[in-house]
Design a protein around this motif. Structure first.
Motif, PDB file in Angstrom:
ATOM      1  N   ALA A 155      28.367   9.354  -8.707  1.00 10.59           N
ATOM      2  CA  ALA A 155      29.920   9.168  -8.763  1.00 10.59           C
ATOM      3  C   ALA A 155      30.113   8.186  -9.761  1.00 10.59           C
ATOM      4  CB  ALA A 155      30.343   8.454  -7.183  1.00 10.59           C
ATOM      5  N   THR A 156      31.478   7.729  -9.756  1.00 16.86           N
ATOM      6  CA  THR A 156      31.794   6.434 -10.924  1.00 16.86           C
ATOM      7  C   THR A 156      31.933   5.105  -9.857  1.00 16.86           C
ATOM      8  OG1 THR A 156      33.333   7.905 -12.260  1.00 16.86           O
ATOM      9  CG2 THR A 156      33.442   5.631 -12.373  1.00 16.86           C
ATOM     10  N   TYR A 157      31.130   4.327 -10.305  1.00 13.87           N
ATOM     11  CA  TYR A 157      30.973   2.912  -9.672  1.00 13.87           C
ATOM     12  C   TYR A 157      31.949   1.842 -10.351  1.00 13.87           C
ATOM     13  CZ  TYR A 157      27.651   5.026  -6.625  1.00 13.87           C
ATOM     14  OH  TYR A 157      26.929   5.993  -5.922  1.00 13.87           O
ATOM     15  N   LEU A 158      32.742   1.432  -9.545  1.00 11.44           N
ATOM     16  CA  LEU A 158      33.715   0.311 -10.044  1.00 11.44           C
ATOM     17  C   LEU A 158      33.524  -0.980  -9.566  1.00 11.44           C
ATOM     18  CD1 LEU A 158      37.128   2.535  -9.458  1.00 11.44           C
ATOM     19  CD2 LEU A 158      35.929   2.231 -11.499  1.00 11.44           C
ATOM     20  N   CYS A 159      33.381  -1.905 -10.571  1.00  5.42           N
ATOM     21  CA  CYS A 159      33.334  -3.219 -10.219  1.00  5.42           C
ATOM     22  C   CYS A 159      34.815  -3.826 -10.224  1.00  5.42           C
ATOM     23  CB  CYS A 159      32.401  -4.007 -11.371  1.00  5.42           C
ATOM     24  SG  CYS A 159      32.334  -5.606 -11.316  1.00  5.42           S
ATOM     25  N   ALA A 160      34.872  -4.624  -9.338  1.00  8.14           N
ATOM     26  CA  ALA A 160      36.148  -5.237  -9.480  1.00  8.14           C
ATOM     27  C   ALA A 160      36.015  -6.764  -8.966  1.00  8.14           C
ATOM     28  CB  ALA A 160      37.174  -4.572  -8.146  1.00  8.14           C
ATOM     29  N   VAL A 161      37.170  -7.636  -9.348  1.00  6.91           N
ATOM     30  CA  VAL A 161      37.035  -9.052  -9.422  1.00  6.91           C
ATOM     31  C   VAL A 161      38.427  -9.474  -8.657  1.00  6.91           C
ATOM     32  CG1 VAL A 161      36.936 -10.969 -10.591  1.00  6.91           C
ATOM     33  CG2 VAL A 161      35.186  -8.992 -11.278  1.00  6.91           C
ATOM     34  N   ARG A 162      38.319 -10.702  -8.064  1.00  5.98           N
ATOM     35  CA  ARG A 162      39.416 -11.099  -7.485  1.00  5.98           C
ATOM     36  C   ARG A 162      39.419 -12.614  -7.959  1.00  5.98           C
ATOM     37  NH1 ARG A 162      40.305 -10.877  -1.372  1.00  5.98           N
ATOM     38  NH2 ARG A 162      38.679 -12.830  -1.451  1.00  5.98           N
ATOM     39  N   GLU A 163      40.661 -13.203  -8.290  1.00  4.12           N
ATOM     40  CA  GLU A 163      40.428 -14.545  -8.850  1.00  4.12           C
ATOM     41  C   GLU A 163      40.324 -15.554  -7.793  1.00  4.12           C
ATOM     42  OE1 GLU A 163      42.910 -17.435 -12.253  1.00  4.12           O
ATOM     43  OE2 GLU A 163      43.752 -15.619 -11.398  1.00  4.12           O
ATOM     44  N   GLY A 164      41.278 -15.424  -6.919  1.00  8.98           N
ATOM     45  CA  GLY A 164      41.359 -16.426  -5.832  1.00  8.98           C
ATOM     46  C   GLY A 164      40.760 -16.084  -4.625  1.00  8.98           C
ATOM     47  N   GLY A 165      40.845 -16.861  -3.630  1.00  4.65           N
ATOM     48  CA  GLY A 165      40.280 -16.684  -2.271  1.00  4.65           C
ATOM     49  C   GLY A 165      41.306 -16.095  -1.476  1.00  4.65           C
ATOM     50  N   GLY A 166      42.601 -15.962  -1.804  1.00  2.00           N
ATOM     51  CA  GLY A 166      43.645 -15.428  -1.099  1.00  2.00           C
ATOM     52  C   GLY A 166      43.716 -13.914  -1.004  1.00  2.00           C
ATOM     53  N   ALA A 167      44.927 -13.106  -0.714  1.00  2.00           N
ATOM     54  CA  ALA A 167      45.069 -11.764  -0.829  1.00  2.00           C
ATOM     55  C   ALA A 167      45.565 -11.520  -2.098  1.00  2.00           C
ATOM     56  CB  ALA A 167      46.000 -11.259   0.447  1.00  2.00           C
ATOM     57  N   ASP A 168      44.837 -11.469  -3.024  1.00  2.00           N
ATOM     58  CA  ASP A 168      45.226 -11.318  -4.563  1.00  2.00           C
ATOM     59  C   ASP A 168      44.825  -9.855  -4.870  1.00  2.00           C
ATOM     60  OD1 ASP A 168      44.389 -14.470  -5.374  1.00  2.00           O
ATOM     61  OD2 ASP A 168      46.317 -13.806  -4.960  1.00  2.00           O
ATOM     62  N   GLY A 169      45.453  -9.102  -5.906  1.00  2.00           N
ATOM     63  CA  GLY A 169      45.128  -7.944  -6.303  1.00  2.00           C
ATOM     64  C   GLY A 169      43.755  -8.052  -7.085  1.00  2.00           C
ATOM     65  N   LEU A 170      43.177  -6.902  -7.188  1.00  2.00           N
ATOM     66  CA  LEU A 170      41.721  -6.942  -8.062  1.00  2.00           C
ATOM     67  C   LEU A 170      42.048  -6.401  -9.466  1.00  2.00           C
ATOM     68  CD1 LEU A 170      39.847  -5.101  -5.211  1.00  2.00           C
ATOM     69  CD2 LEU A 170      40.098  -7.299  -5.634  1.00  2.00           C
ATOM     70  N   THR A 171      40.987  -6.844 -10.169  1.00  2.00           N
ATOM     71  CA  THR A 171      41.108  -6.531 -11.668  1.00  2.00           C
ATOM     72  C   THR A 171      39.880  -5.307 -11.654  1.00  2.00           C
ATOM     73  OG1 THR A 171      41.948  -8.456 -12.503  1.00  2.00           O
ATOM     74  CG2 THR A 171      40.778  -7.045 -14.001  1.00  2.00           C
ATOM     75  N   PHE A 172      40.044  -4.427 -11.906  1.00  2.00           N
ATOM     76  CA  PHE A 172      38.921  -3.580 -12.212  1.00  2.00           C
ATOM     77  C   PHE A 172      38.251  -3.276 -13.495  1.00  2.00           C
ATOM     78  CE2 PHE A 172      38.527  -1.154  -7.844  1.00  2.00           C
ATOM     79  CZ  PHE A 172      39.703  -1.658  -7.375  1.00  2.00           C
ATOM     80  N   GLY A 173      36.756  -2.967 -13.489  1.00  2.00           N
ATOM     81  CA  GLY A 173      36.163  -2.462 -14.517  1.00  2.00           C
ATOM     82  C   GLY A 173      36.509  -0.805 -14.857  1.00  2.00           C
ATOM     83  N   LYS A 174      36.103  -0.375 -15.952  1.00  2.00           N
ATOM     84  CA  LYS A 174      36.347   0.998 -16.202  1.00  2.00           C
ATOM     85  C   LYS A 174      35.428   1.882 -15.197  1.00  2.00           C
ATOM     86  CE  LYS A 174      38.859   0.834 -20.493  1.00  2.00           C
ATOM     87  NZ  LYS A 174      38.876   1.461 -21.989  1.00  2.00           N
ATOM     88  N   GLY A 175      34.462   1.309 -15.062  1.00  3.80           N
ATOM     89  CA  GLY A 175      33.404   2.314 -14.167  1.00  3.80           C
ATOM     90  C   GLY A 175      32.374   2.786 -14.903  1.00  3.80           C
ATOM     91  N   THR A 176      31.102   2.815 -14.069  1.00  2.00           N
ATOM     92  CA  THR A 176      30.052   3.471 -14.550  1.00  2.00           C
ATOM     93  C   THR A 176      29.869   4.704 -14.106  1.00  2.00           C
ATOM     94  OG1 THR A 176      28.859   1.503 -15.019  1.00  2.00           O
ATOM     95  CG2 THR A 176      27.638   3.466 -15.001  1.00  2.00           C
ATOM     96  N   HIS A 177      29.646   5.873 -14.823  1.00  5.56           N
ATOM     97  CA  HIS A 177      29.489   7.165 -14.167  1.00  5.56           C
ATOM     98  C   HIS A 177      27.877   7.360 -13.994  1.00  5.56           C
ATOM     99  CE1 HIS A 177      29.861  12.061 -14.678  1.00  5.56           C
ATOM    100  NE2 HIS A 177      29.772  11.517 -13.629  1.00  5.56           N
ATOM    101  N   LEU A 178      27.687   7.442 -12.687  1.00  3.38           N
ATOM    102  CA  LEU A 178      26.204   7.668 -12.208  1.00  3.38           C
ATOM    103  C   LEU A 178      25.996   8.928 -12.012  1.00  3.38           C
ATOM    104  CD1 LEU A 178      23.435   6.277 -11.377  1.00  3.38           C
ATOM    105  CD2 LEU A 178      24.286   6.004  -9.125  1.00  3.38           C
ATOM    106  N   ILE A 179      24.701   9.659 -12.347  1.00  2.00           N
ATOM    107  CA  ILE A 179      24.233  10.920 -12.176  1.00  2.00           C
ATOM    108  C   ILE A 179      23.057  10.612 -11.616  1.00  2.00           C
ATOM    109  CG2 ILE A 179      23.777  13.065 -13.004  1.00  2.00           C
ATOM    110  CD1 ILE A 179      25.845  12.688 -15.326  1.00  2.00           C
ATOM    111  N   ILE A 180      22.752  11.302 -10.464  1.00  2.00           N
ATOM    112  CA  ILE A 180      21.407  11.266  -9.609  1.00  2.00           C
ATOM    113  C   ILE A 180      20.854  12.784  -9.827  1.00  2.00           C
ATOM    114  CG2 ILE A 180      20.086  10.901  -7.712  1.00  2.00           C
ATOM    115  CD1 ILE A 180      21.550   8.472  -8.850  1.00  2.00           C
ATOM    116  N   GLN A 181      19.805  12.731 -10.710  1.00  2.00           N
ATOM    117  CA  GLN A 181      19.289  14.185 -10.795  1.00  2.00           C
ATOM    118  C   GLN A 181      18.065  14.704  -9.692  1.00  2.00           C
ATOM    119  OE1 GLN A 181      17.420  13.133 -14.785  1.00  2.00           O
ATOM    120  NE2 GLN A 181      19.381  14.268 -15.914  1.00  2.00           N
ATOM    121  N   PRO A 182      18.452  15.660  -9.265  1.00  2.00           N
ATOM    122  CA  PRO A 182      17.497  16.291  -8.224  1.00  2.00           C
ATOM    123  C   PRO A 182      16.283  16.489  -8.550  1.00  2.00           C
ATOM    124  CG  PRO A 182      19.539  17.463  -8.141  1.00  2.00           C
ATOM    125  CD  PRO A 182      19.634  16.450  -9.425  1.00  2.00           C
TER     126      PRO A 182
END
Lengths: 112, 116
Positions: A85-112
């Motif tokens: 899947a694509t794994y997204l890292c997200a960061v929140r500046e404050g400790g309250g209910a703020d929106g998130l800033t996302f990275g573009k994501g890393t596409h991970l492939i698990i090979q059987p």
């Protein structure tokens, strides 16, 4: 301008191995960090969150945070094809209910 | 718990028309909800923060007159894309939290908007 950086990949890992996903962020005031998984065409689903320096483990997943280096990572042990899947890292500046800033994501492939 | 429902999942509309997207928190009350947009191969970008009973807060560069947000109750926020154009075609996703985000945010299933 808050930035969250991730290697877009694809990152290819054999089944059963450990997948290591990395993320850096620019805002030193960031307090909360999240990892989401997103399958193609779907919305993100939360895997883990971490607030304190160090490691946090939940099942096969371990999140690692180093605020001094502004670095957060996600380890997936015993990787399964369903972890592909694509794994997204997200960061929140404050400790309250703020929106998130996302990275573009890393596409991970698990090979059987 | 913490289920967020979003409708419709997919909509196709003609250029110049308006489209309304609903976001509901099913098992909790949400004084704050968030709207994101995701273009293909891009990450989620926060568009606005929806506040129950008050005006939404928009991120820089997001046109508040084009993306109308109404948060009339503690369980419902709506996003209306007015006078939609092809460049508004995107994946719109809402998000909410029952605990001010302490244990993360739950996302709706998203709305794929295509403007033709």
């Amino acid at each position: 301008q808050k930035e969250v950086e991730q290697n877009s990949g694809p990152l290819s890992v054999p089944e059963g191995a450990i997948a290591s996903l990395n993320c850096t962020y620019s805002d030193r005031g960031s307090q909360s960090f999240f990892w989401y998984r997103q399958y193609s065409g779907k919305s993100p689903e939360l895997i883990m969150f971490i607030y304190s320096n160090g490691d946090k483990e939940d099942g096969r997943f371990t999140a690692q945070l180093n605020k001094a280096s502004q670095y957060v990572s996600l380890l997936i042990r015993d990787s399964q094809p369903s972890d592909s899947a694509t794994y997204l890292c997200a960061v929140r500046e404050g400790g309250g209910a703020d929106g998130l800033t996302f990275g573009k994501g890393t596409h991970l492939i698990i090979q059987p | 718990g913490a289920v967020v429902s979003q409708h419709p999942s997919r909509v196709i509309c003609k250029s110049g028309t308006s489209v309304k997207i609903e976001c509901r928190s099913l098992d909790f009350q949400a004084t704050t909800m968030f709207w994101y947009r995701q273009f293909p191969k891009q990450s989620l970008m926060l568009m606005a923060t929806s506040n129950e009973g008050s005006k939404a807060t928009y991120e820089q560069g997001v046109e508040k007159d084009k993306f109308l947000i109404n948060h009339a109750s503690l369980t419902l926020s709506t996003l209306t894309v007015t006078s939609a154009h092809p460049e508004d075609s995107s994946f719109y996703i809402c998000s909410a939290t029952p605990d001010r985000g302490q244990r993360g945010y739950t996302f709706g299933s998203g709305t794929r908007l295509t403007v033709v």
